[in-house]
Motif scaffolding. Structure first.
Motif, PDB file in Angstrom:
ATOM      1  N   ALA A 111       0.833  -1.200   0.000  1.00 42.91           N
ATOM      2  CA  ALA A 111       0.000   0.000   0.000  1.00 42.91           C
ATOM      3  C   ALA A 111       0.871   1.255   0.000  1.00 42.91           C
ATOM      4  CB  ALA A 111      -0.918  -0.003   1.216  1.00 42.91           C
ATOM      5  N   THR A 112       1.982   1.204   0.724  1.00 45.94           N
ATOM      6  CA  THR A 112       2.892   2.354   0.770  1.00 45.94           C
ATOM      7  C   THR A 112       3.424   2.689  -0.610  1.00 45.94           C
ATOM      8  OG1 THR A 112       3.556   1.818   3.033  1.00 45.94           O
ATOM      9  CG2 THR A 112       5.040   3.215   1.765  1.00 45.94           C
ATOM     10  N   LYS A 113       3.680   1.667  -1.408  1.00 42.95           N
ATOM     11  CA  LYS A 113       4.171   1.896  -2.768  1.00 42.95           C
ATOM     12  C   LYS A 113       3.138   2.629  -3.621  1.00 42.95           C
ATOM     13  CE  LYS A 113       7.345  -2.043  -2.832  1.00 42.95           C
ATOM     14  NZ  LYS A 113       7.695  -3.352  -3.475  1.00 42.95           N
ATOM     15  N   ILE A 114       1.875   2.402  -3.328  1.00 45.25           N
ATOM     16  CA  ILE A 114       0.813   3.112  -4.055  1.00 45.25           C
ATOM     17  C   ILE A 114       0.862   4.597  -3.721  1.00 45.25           C
ATOM     18  CG2 ILE A 114      -1.679   3.309  -4.423  1.00 45.25           C
ATOM     19  CD1 ILE A 114      -1.915   0.347  -3.682  1.00 45.25           C
ATOM     20  N   TYR A 115       1.026   4.905  -2.442  1.00 46.48           N
ATOM     21  CA  TYR A 115       1.125   6.317  -2.038  1.00 46.48           C
ATOM     22  C   TYR A 115       2.319   6.997  -2.703  1.00 46.48           C
ATOM     23  CZ  TYR A 115      -2.184   5.330   1.767  1.00 46.48           C
ATOM     24  OH  TYR A 115      -3.288   4.986   2.499  1.00 46.48           O
ATOM     25  N   GLU A 116       3.401   6.248  -2.833  1.00 47.20           N
ATOM     26  CA  GLU A 116       4.647   6.829  -3.331  1.00 47.20           C
ATOM     27  C   GLU A 116       4.710   6.903  -4.857  1.00 47.20           C
ATOM     28  OE1 GLU A 116       7.489   4.241  -1.574  1.00 47.20           O
ATOM     29  OE2 GLU A 116       7.416   5.216   0.411  1.00 47.20           O
ATOM     30  N   ALA A 117       3.757   6.295  -5.556  1.00 47.46           N
ATOM     31  CA  ALA A 117       3.763   6.299  -7.018  1.00 47.46           C
ATOM     32  C   ALA A 117       3.718   7.728  -7.548  1.00 47.46           C
ATOM     33  CB  ALA A 117       2.575   5.505  -7.556  1.00 47.46           C
ATOM     34  N   GLU A 118       4.437   7.986  -8.638  1.00 51.10           N
ATOM     35  CA  GLU A 118       4.571   9.352  -9.152  1.00 51.10           C
ATOM     36  C   GLU A 118       3.338   9.828  -9.909  1.00 51.10           C
ATOM     37  OE1 GLU A 118       8.131   9.758 -11.399  1.00 51.10           O
ATOM     38  OE2 GLU A 118       9.465   9.261  -9.715  1.00 51.10           O
ATOM     39  N   THR A 119       2.654   8.948 -10.599  1.00 47.90           N
ATOM     40  CA  THR A 119       1.486   9.360 -11.383  1.00 47.90           C
ATOM     41  C   THR A 119       0.230   8.675 -10.858  1.00 47.90           C
ATOM     42  OG1 THR A 119       1.629   7.578 -13.022  1.00 47.90           O
ATOM     43  CG2 THR A 119       2.979   9.548 -13.397  1.00 47.90           C
ATOM     44  N   THR A 120      -0.901   9.308 -11.143  1.00 46.08           N
ATOM     45  CA  THR A 120      -2.171   8.744 -10.696  1.00 46.08           C
ATOM     46  C   THR A 120      -2.464   7.435 -11.418  1.00 46.08           C
ATOM     47  OG1 THR A 120      -2.935  11.017 -10.402  1.00 46.08           O
ATOM     48  CG2 THR A 120      -4.593   9.293 -10.270  1.00 46.08           C
ATOM     49  N   LEU A 121      -2.105   7.368 -12.689  1.00 49.01           N
ATOM     50  CA  LEU A 121      -2.312   6.135 -13.451  1.00 49.01           C
ATOM     51  C   LEU A 121      -1.520   4.994 -12.829  1.00 49.01           C
ATOM     52  CD1 LEU A 121      -3.507   4.656 -15.867  1.00 49.01           C
ATOM     53  CD2 LEU A 121      -1.539   5.421 -17.230  1.00 49.01           C
ATOM     54  N   GLU A 122      -0.288   5.278 -12.433  1.00 47.19           N
ATOM     55  CA  GLU A 122       0.537   4.252 -11.795  1.00 47.19           C
ATOM     56  C   GLU A 122      -0.085   3.831 -10.463  1.00 47.19           C
ATOM     57  OE1 GLU A 122       5.130   3.526 -10.205  1.00 47.19           O
ATOM     58  OE2 GLU A 122       4.551   5.465 -11.050  1.00 47.19           O
ATOM     59  N   LYS A 123      -0.618   4.784  -9.729  1.00 44.92           N
ATOM     60  CA  LYS A 123      -1.295   4.472  -8.476  1.00 44.92           C
ATOM     61  C   LYS A 123      -2.426   3.478  -8.714  1.00 44.92           C
ATOM     62  CE  LYS A 123      -0.650   8.910  -6.025  1.00 44.92           C
ATOM     63  NZ  LYS A 123      -0.256   8.479  -4.679  1.00 44.92           N
ATOM     64  N   GLU A 124      -3.245   3.752  -9.732  1.00 40.29           N
ATOM     65  CA  GLU A 124      -4.389   2.880  -9.978  1.00 40.29           C
ATOM     66  C   GLU A 124      -3.944   1.494 -10.438  1.00 40.29           C
ATOM     67  OE1 GLU A 124      -8.716   2.744 -12.229  1.00 40.29           O
ATOM     68  OE2 GLU A 124      -7.414   4.490 -12.501  1.00 40.29           O
ATOM     69  N   GLU A 125      -2.906   1.427 -11.254  1.00 45.36           N
ATOM     70  CA  GLU A 125      -2.400   0.130 -11.704  1.00 45.36           C
ATOM     71  C   GLU A 125      -1.879  -0.684 -10.518  1.00 45.36           C
ATOM     72  OE1 GLU A 125       0.478   1.298 -14.573  1.00 45.36           O
ATOM     73  OE2 GLU A 125      -0.963   1.422 -16.240  1.00 45.36           O
ATOM     74  N   LYS A 159      -7.382  16.327  -8.030  1.00 50.72           N
ATOM     75  CA  LYS A 159      -6.388  17.385  -8.200  1.00 50.72           C
ATOM     76  C   LYS A 159      -6.076  17.620  -9.680  1.00 50.72           C
ATOM     77  CE  LYS A 159      -4.098  16.705  -3.740  1.00 50.72           C
ATOM     78  NZ  LYS A 159      -2.873  16.207  -3.050  1.00 50.72           N
ATOM     79  N   GLU A 160      -6.176  16.558 -10.463  1.00 52.40           N
ATOM     80  CA  GLU A 160      -5.954  16.674 -11.905  1.00 52.40           C
ATOM     81  C   GLU A 160      -7.204  17.151 -12.634  1.00 52.40           C
ATOM     82  OE1 GLU A 160      -4.658  12.800 -13.074  1.00 52.40           O
ATOM     83  OE2 GLU A 160      -2.734  12.949 -12.043  1.00 52.40           O
ATOM     84  N   LYS A 161      -8.257  17.427 -11.867  1.00 45.29           N
ATOM     85  CA  LYS A 161      -9.567  17.856 -12.389  1.00 45.29           C
ATOM     86  C   LYS A 161     -10.223  16.786 -13.258  1.00 45.29           C
ATOM     87  CE  LYS A 161      -8.671  22.798 -11.999  1.00 45.29           C
ATOM     88  NZ  LYS A 161      -8.745  24.128 -12.628  1.00 45.29           N
ATOM     89  N   LYS A 162      -9.855  15.542 -13.003  1.00 37.93           N
ATOM     90  CA  LYS A 162     -10.541  14.414 -13.639  1.00 37.93           C
ATOM     91  C   LYS A 162     -11.657  13.987 -12.689  1.00 37.93           C
ATOM     92  CE  LYS A 162      -6.369  12.925 -16.089  1.00 37.93           C
ATOM     93  NZ  LYS A 162      -5.346  11.854 -16.291  1.00 37.93           N
ATOM     94  N   TYR A 163     -12.662  14.850 -12.632  1.00 38.32           N
ATOM     95  CA  TYR A 163     -13.687  14.724 -11.601  1.00 38.32           C
ATOM     96  C   TYR A 163     -14.506  13.441 -11.727  1.00 38.32           C
ATOM     97  CZ  TYR A 163     -12.563  19.664 -10.945  1.00 38.32           C
ATOM     98  OH  TYR A 163     -11.916  20.859 -10.727  1.00 38.32           O
ATOM     99  N   ARG A 164     -14.878  13.093 -12.941  1.00 39.43           N
ATOM    100  CA  ARG A 164     -15.683  11.887 -13.125  1.00 39.43           C
ATOM    101  C   ARG A 164     -14.912  10.653 -12.671  1.00 39.43           C
ATOM    102  NH1 ARG A 164     -18.538  10.979 -18.827  1.00 39.43           N
ATOM    103  NH2 ARG A 164     -19.546  12.879 -18.060  1.00 39.43           N
ATOM    104  N   LYS A 165     -13.634  10.608 -13.031  1.00 36.73           N
ATOM    105  CA  LYS A 165     -12.806   9.476 -12.635  1.00 36.73           C
ATOM    106  C   LYS A 165     -12.672   9.423 -11.112  1.00 36.73           C
ATOM    107  CE  LYS A 165     -10.009   6.018 -13.471  1.00 36.73           C
ATOM    108  NZ  LYS A 165     -10.495   4.756 -14.060  1.00 36.73           N
ATOM    109  N   ILE A 189     -11.111  18.970  -2.308  1.00 34.47           N
ATOM    110  CA  ILE A 189     -10.411  19.320  -3.549  1.00 34.47           C
ATOM    111  C   ILE A 189     -11.411  19.839  -4.584  1.00 34.47           C
ATOM    112  CG2 ILE A 189      -9.028  18.417  -5.451  1.00 34.47           C
ATOM    113  CD1 ILE A 189      -7.871  16.391  -3.386  1.00 34.47           C
ATOM    114  N   PHE A 190     -12.564  19.195  -4.684  1.00 37.80           N
ATOM    115  CA  PHE A 190     -13.609  19.701  -5.579  1.00 37.80           C
ATOM    116  C   PHE A 190     -13.940  21.146  -5.210  1.00 37.80           C
ATOM    117  CE2 PHE A 190     -16.000  16.230  -7.962  1.00 37.80           C
ATOM    118  CZ  PHE A 190     -14.929  15.343  -7.958  1.00 37.80           C
ATOM    119  N   TYR A 191     -14.073  21.399  -3.911  1.00 30.69           N
ATOM    120  CA  TYR A 191     -14.425  22.744  -3.446  1.00 30.69           C
ATOM    121  C   TYR A 191     -13.316  23.746  -3.774  1.00 30.69           C
ATOM    122  CZ  TYR A 191     -15.481  26.569  -0.217  1.00 30.69           C
ATOM    123  OH  TYR A 191     -15.731  27.807   0.328  1.00 30.69           O
TER     124      TYR A 191
END
Length: 499
Positions: A111-125, A159-165, A189-191
């Motif tokens: 789980a820590t590696k997910i937090y440390e991932a550089e991109t959101t896509l990498e986090k999800e993968e 944060k990337e404004k990919k609100y639907r995702k 963040i939405f606010y």
């Protein structure tokens, strides 16, 4: 009188407890011997401190470290660490993920590696792989770890404004009592990015989730109490979201229906409530709300200004106003002194050894014979940073007092370079803080100082006297710089008055 003896066997768990009485003897196998019972037994032996008891502890821990169940092995590691056997604790720690590749520690490290991932896509993968390797159904009593990860990834998308995702990803939240907490940072963040419509939709979902526990008052479990508190913590932000969309009537209703139960009401929220009341011509009620905040010492500049305007208009001239404020502060300080005297403790302050921004090692014992104020914080902690103007005011007040020292301990880091991140934040805000870095130990995965002080949440402050004893403990920050400085000053004065 019960007499306890311990025998050890590595065949099952390696532990057999015998409870002897005058007329009976009961044997407990390790199969039904709970972790809490093991802890109680070890603590009992350690408290007795005889050679025989110490030997029994050593034998028990030796059995536990080789057990087939991870939580018992981890318990052994914890006790070795507490007893100062760092070598053995490290050895057990290094073997945990190998011995239990689908276990608790392996899951947490992944789980820590997910937090440390550089991109959101990498986090999800990584999350997809993590869920496959550690199915939630295998950890029914620890779903919240997964929900923390989900909230982190959804927040990253927001944060990337990919609100639907972001919204879609929040559907992965699984722990009912914590759903509103998982949604809260995403809503924030939405606010902050002015997506008020999306923030309102998520907020309604969060409120519905936590309100289930509000409506179930007979459920008094820790989880239910937590969810009920979160419900009232959500409402001020909900009112702000509605107000931004010019839904003043609905925003006012949120305050009117729940204000007395909103324990997290701040100067900012009270100011909004007062403004909404003024828009509806309810001047007396607005004055009442502002006065309650001023009385608590939790006001800010805009609250003070509006309160003064309404006071002068409705209650008297500037002479009456000055008199009111003076008498109010005297009452508040008297109440504060009574509370602090009741809250004083006397606990030996644990030693720590940490590096400052310049790489100089600093220990608590370096400040022997001084009153030390420790402030545990992190760059990601909003309440921590919100308290800093008050802490700077306190530092300024004691700048000529060589017997008082402030140390700001940055802990629970999440950035790849936490030292630089903390330094950049302090420098950019012109804070005159002595900052120490409580970095995570790569072997134990613990932040030393925050662990030995038993901190459960930040901000957390400890006021230590000149003899090295903790005298006051504070957590959180409700706002009100003047009150915070008064509180800090009075704690120092109370400590000094004893010497």
């Amino acid at each position: 009188m019960k007499i306890y003896t311990v025998r050890f066997s590595t065949a099952v768990l390696g532990v057999l407890l015998f409870v002897s009485c005058e007329h009976e003897q009961k044997e407990f196998s390790s199969e039904n011997f709970s972790e809490e019972q093991v802890k109680t037994r070890i603590d009992s032996l350690l408290n007795q401190k005889t050679k025989a008891d110490t030997t029994q502890v050593a034998m028990l821990l030796n059995s536990l470290k080789d057990d087939k169940k991870e939580h018992y092995v981890n318990l052994a590691r914890t006790y070795y660490y507490r007893l100062g056997d760092q070598r053995m604790a490290d050895s057990i720690n290094d073997q945990l993920t190998t011995k239990f590749p689908r276990g608790i520690q392996a899951r947490q490290l992944a789980a820590t590696k997910i937090y440390e991932a550089e991109t959101t896509l990498e986090k999800e993968e990584l999350y997809t792989t993590w869920i496959k390797n550690f199915p939630p159904e295998d950890f029914p009593n620890d779903l919240i770890i997964g929900d923390y990860v989900v909230s982190n990834i959804a927040s990253a998308y927001a944060k990337e404004k990919k609100y639907r995702k972001a919204i879609e990803f929040t559907e992965n939240l699984k722990e009912p009592f914590w759903e509103s907490s998982g949604l809260y940072p995403v809503i924030n963040i939405f606010y902050s990015t002015e997506n008020y419509e999306g923030a309102e939709a998520l907020m309604k979902r969060a409120i519905a989730s936590s309100k289930v526990y509000v409506n179930t008052t007979d459920d008094n479990t820790e989880k239910a109490r937590f969810a009920r508190q979160v419900y009232y913590d959500l409402l001020p932000l909900y009112a702000k979201i509605l107000s931004k969309q010019e839904k003043e009537v609905e925003a006012l209703a949120v305050f009117e229906e729940n204000y007395d139960r909103m324990q997290s009401v701040s100067a900012e929220n009270s100011f909004l409530y007062a403004k909404l009341l003024l828009d509806k011509g309810q001047e007396d009620k607005a004055l009442e709300i502002l006065e309650s905040v001023v009385r608590l010492g939790q006001s800010n500049e805009e609250v003070d200004d509006l309160f003064k305007t309404l006071f002068l208009k409705n209650k008297g001239d500037s002479v009456a106003y000055i008199k009111f404020i003076k008498e109010l502060k005297e009452i508040r300080l008297a109440d504060l002194k009574e509370k602090l005297e009741a809250d004083m403790v006397r606990e030996k302050a644990p030693e720590f050894s940490l590096l400052d921004f310049d790489g100089t090692r600093v220990k608590l014992s370096d400040y022997k014979d001084k009153i030390v104020i420790l402030d545990f914080w992190a760059t990601w902690c909003a309440p921590c940073k919100k308290s800093f103007p008050a802490m700077q005011m306190a530092i300024n007040k004691f700048k000529d007092d060589n017997d008082v020292v402030f140390l700001f301990i940055h802990t629970w880091e999440r950035d790849d370079n936490p030292t630089q991140g903390a330094k950049d934040y302090i420098t950019s805000n012109n804070y005159d803080f002595k900052v120490l870095m409580d970095l995570k130990d790569p072997k134990t995965k613990l932040n030393e100082a925050v662990s030995v002080y038993g901190v459960q949440g930040i901000p957390a402050k400890f006021v230590i006297d000149a003899n090295g004893f903790i005298r006051f403990k504070l957590s959180g920050f409700t706002g009100g710089n003047e009150m915070a400085v008064d509180e800090m000053s009075m704690m120092v004065d109370l400590i000094k008055s004893e010497s």
